[in-house]
Enzyme design. Structure first.
Site, PDB file in Angstrom:
ATOM      1  N   GLY A   1       0.867  -1.252   0.020  1.00 58.41           N
ATOM      2  CA  GLY A   1      -0.093  -0.088   0.087  1.00 58.41           C
ATOM      3  C   GLY A   1       0.799   1.208  -0.206  1.00 58.41           C
ATOM      4  N   LYS A   2       1.883   1.270  -0.552  1.00 58.92           N
ATOM      5  CA  LYS A   2       2.895   2.476  -0.428  1.00 58.92           C
ATOM      6  C   LYS A   2       2.333   3.601  -1.457  1.00 58.92           C
ATOM      7  CE  LYS A   2       6.673   0.729  -2.372  1.00 58.92           C
ATOM      8  NZ  LYS A   2       6.145  -0.800  -2.452  1.00 58.92           N
ATOM      9  N   THR A   3       1.519   3.190  -2.463  1.00 56.32           N
ATOM     10  CA  THR A   3       1.079   4.156  -3.390  1.00 56.32           C
ATOM     11  C   THR A   3      -0.216   4.760  -2.601  1.00 56.32           C
ATOM     12  OG1 THR A   3       1.644   2.958  -5.361  1.00 56.32           O
ATOM     13  CG2 THR A   3       0.301   4.651  -5.708  1.00 56.32           C
TER      14      THR A   3
ATOM     15  N   LYS B   1       7.684   8.943  -8.471  1.00 54.19           N
ATOM     16  CA  LYS B   1       7.802   7.670  -8.538  1.00 54.19           C
ATOM     17  C   LYS B   1       9.258   7.558  -9.184  1.00 54.19           C
ATOM     18  CE  LYS B   1       6.600   3.161  -7.803  1.00 54.19           C
ATOM     19  NZ  LYS B   1       6.477   2.403  -6.708  1.00 54.19           N
TER      20      LYS B   1
ATOM     21  N   ASP C   1       1.309   3.294 -10.639  1.00 60.24           N
ATOM     22  CA  ASP C   1       1.620   3.959  -9.170  1.00 60.24           C
ATOM     23  C   ASP C   1       1.896   5.400  -9.767  1.00 60.24           C
ATOM     24  OD1 ASP C   1       1.630   1.632  -8.218  1.00 60.24           O
ATOM     25  OD2 ASP C   1       3.615   1.448  -7.702  1.00 60.24           O
TER      26      ASP C   1
ATOM     27  N   GLU D   1       7.950   7.963  -3.848  1.00 57.69           N
ATOM     28  CA  GLU D   1       7.510   6.480  -3.393  1.00 57.69           C
ATOM     29  C   GLU D   1       8.567   5.626  -3.992  1.00 57.69           C
ATOM     30  OE1 GLU D   1       4.427   3.048  -4.730  1.00 57.69           O
ATOM     31  OE2 GLU D   1       3.907   4.998  -5.220  1.00 57.69           O
ATOM     32  N   GLY D   2       9.206   4.852  -3.177  1.00 53.46           N
ATOM     33  CA  GLY D   2      10.210   3.845  -3.473  1.00 53.46           C
ATOM     34  C   GLY D   2       9.398   2.732  -4.248  1.00 53.46           C
TER      35      GLY D   2
ATOM     36  N   GLY E   1       9.082  -1.528  -4.244  1.00 53.37           N
ATOM     37  CA  GLY E   1       9.291  -2.541  -3.490  1.00 53.37           C
ATOM     38  C   GLY E   1       9.542  -2.257  -1.903  1.00 53.37           C
TER      39      GLY E   1
ATOM     40  N   ARG F   1      -4.113  -2.615   6.619  1.00 47.96           N
ATOM     41  CA  ARG F   1      -4.727  -4.041   6.888  1.00 47.96           C
ATOM     42  C   ARG F   1      -5.016  -4.708   5.431  1.00 47.96           C
ATOM     43  NH1 ARG F   1      -7.847  -4.083  12.558  1.00 47.96           N
ATOM     44  NH2 ARG F   1      -6.936  -2.367  13.535  1.00 47.96           N
TER      45      ARG F   1
END
Length: 220
Positions: free
Chosen positions: A14-16, A37, A51, A112-113, A115, A173
């Site tokens: 859920g990074k994005t 990104k 992303d 945002e990295g 992985g 979650r």
């Protein structure tokens, strides 16, 4: 100028969603916010990065793709493998220059990295090297599933070993039926040594605009 680097305990945590949520929260306080990104692997149906597109939708500042997504790779693989297949060399210093060009135009940049924190970008560089070169405070996204406690603690340790500040973390979650989820969150609140910025309920589909995220204290 405000900036942060969003990393995760793994891919698909859920990074994005969190990066876009941070952009929406920052946009309520700042006029020019933009997501970045640096490296994206995998194309959507329009030949773009899903992303990067989500970050653009949450940004208030439109910039050329060469700045907000300087490396776009076709194959949904680890970036170093996708880059090898594409005949591309990922250069951390070039990514930093793209970030600096964004920062010169913006009030806030959320990076945002790809992985997990140590994802390989080449045979000699990882996402951790990029984060260290950017020298931004880090927001850690923890995908709540079996094994997340070790992954979260190891990632936090790796972030701090690079001399970076862990500005906060987000509990996502990702598995709605995970057992003992509240106990896992309680443990991490005690042991990560950083503020919990959000506890995100399982979403299908994810909706960054409705995701409520607290900004780190230094951005208030």
């Amino acid at each position: 100028m405000i900036g942060c680097f969003v990393t995760g305990t793994d891919t698909g945590v859920g990074k994005t969603l969190v990066a876009a949520g941070l952009l929406h929260a920052l946009a309520r306080r700042h006029r020019r916010v933009v997501g970045m990104k640096p490296v994206a692997a995998g194309l959507d149906g329009n030949g773009d990065s899903e992303d990067a597109s989500a970050l653009r939708a949450a940004s208030t500042l439109a910039v050329p793709a060469a700045l907000d997504n300087p490396v776009l790779l076709a194959d949904p693989l680890s970036p170093h493998i996708a880059a090898q297949r594409a005949g591309v060399r990922i250069d951390v210093s070039a990514l930093v220059r793209s970030y600096q060009a964004l920062a010169a135009q913006a009030d806030a940049v959320v990076v945002e990295g790809a992985g997990g924190f140590h994802v390989p970008l080449s045979d000699s560089a990882t996402g951790a090297d990029l984060a260290q070169a950017l020298a931004l405070p880090v927001v850690l996204v923890v995908g709540l599933r079996l094994g997340c406690l070790s992954h979260a603690l190891l990632t936090a340790e790796a972030i701090r070993s690079r001399g970076l500040a862990l500005a906060g973390w987000v509990a996502n979650r990702v598995h709605p039926a995970m057992d003992a989820v509240d106990e896992n969150i309680t443990y991490l609140r005690t042991h990560l040594g950083a503020p919990l910025l959000a506890d995100i309920a399982h979403q299908r589909p994810p909706d960054a605009r409705s995701t409520v995220l607290a900004l780190p204290a230094q951005w208030q």
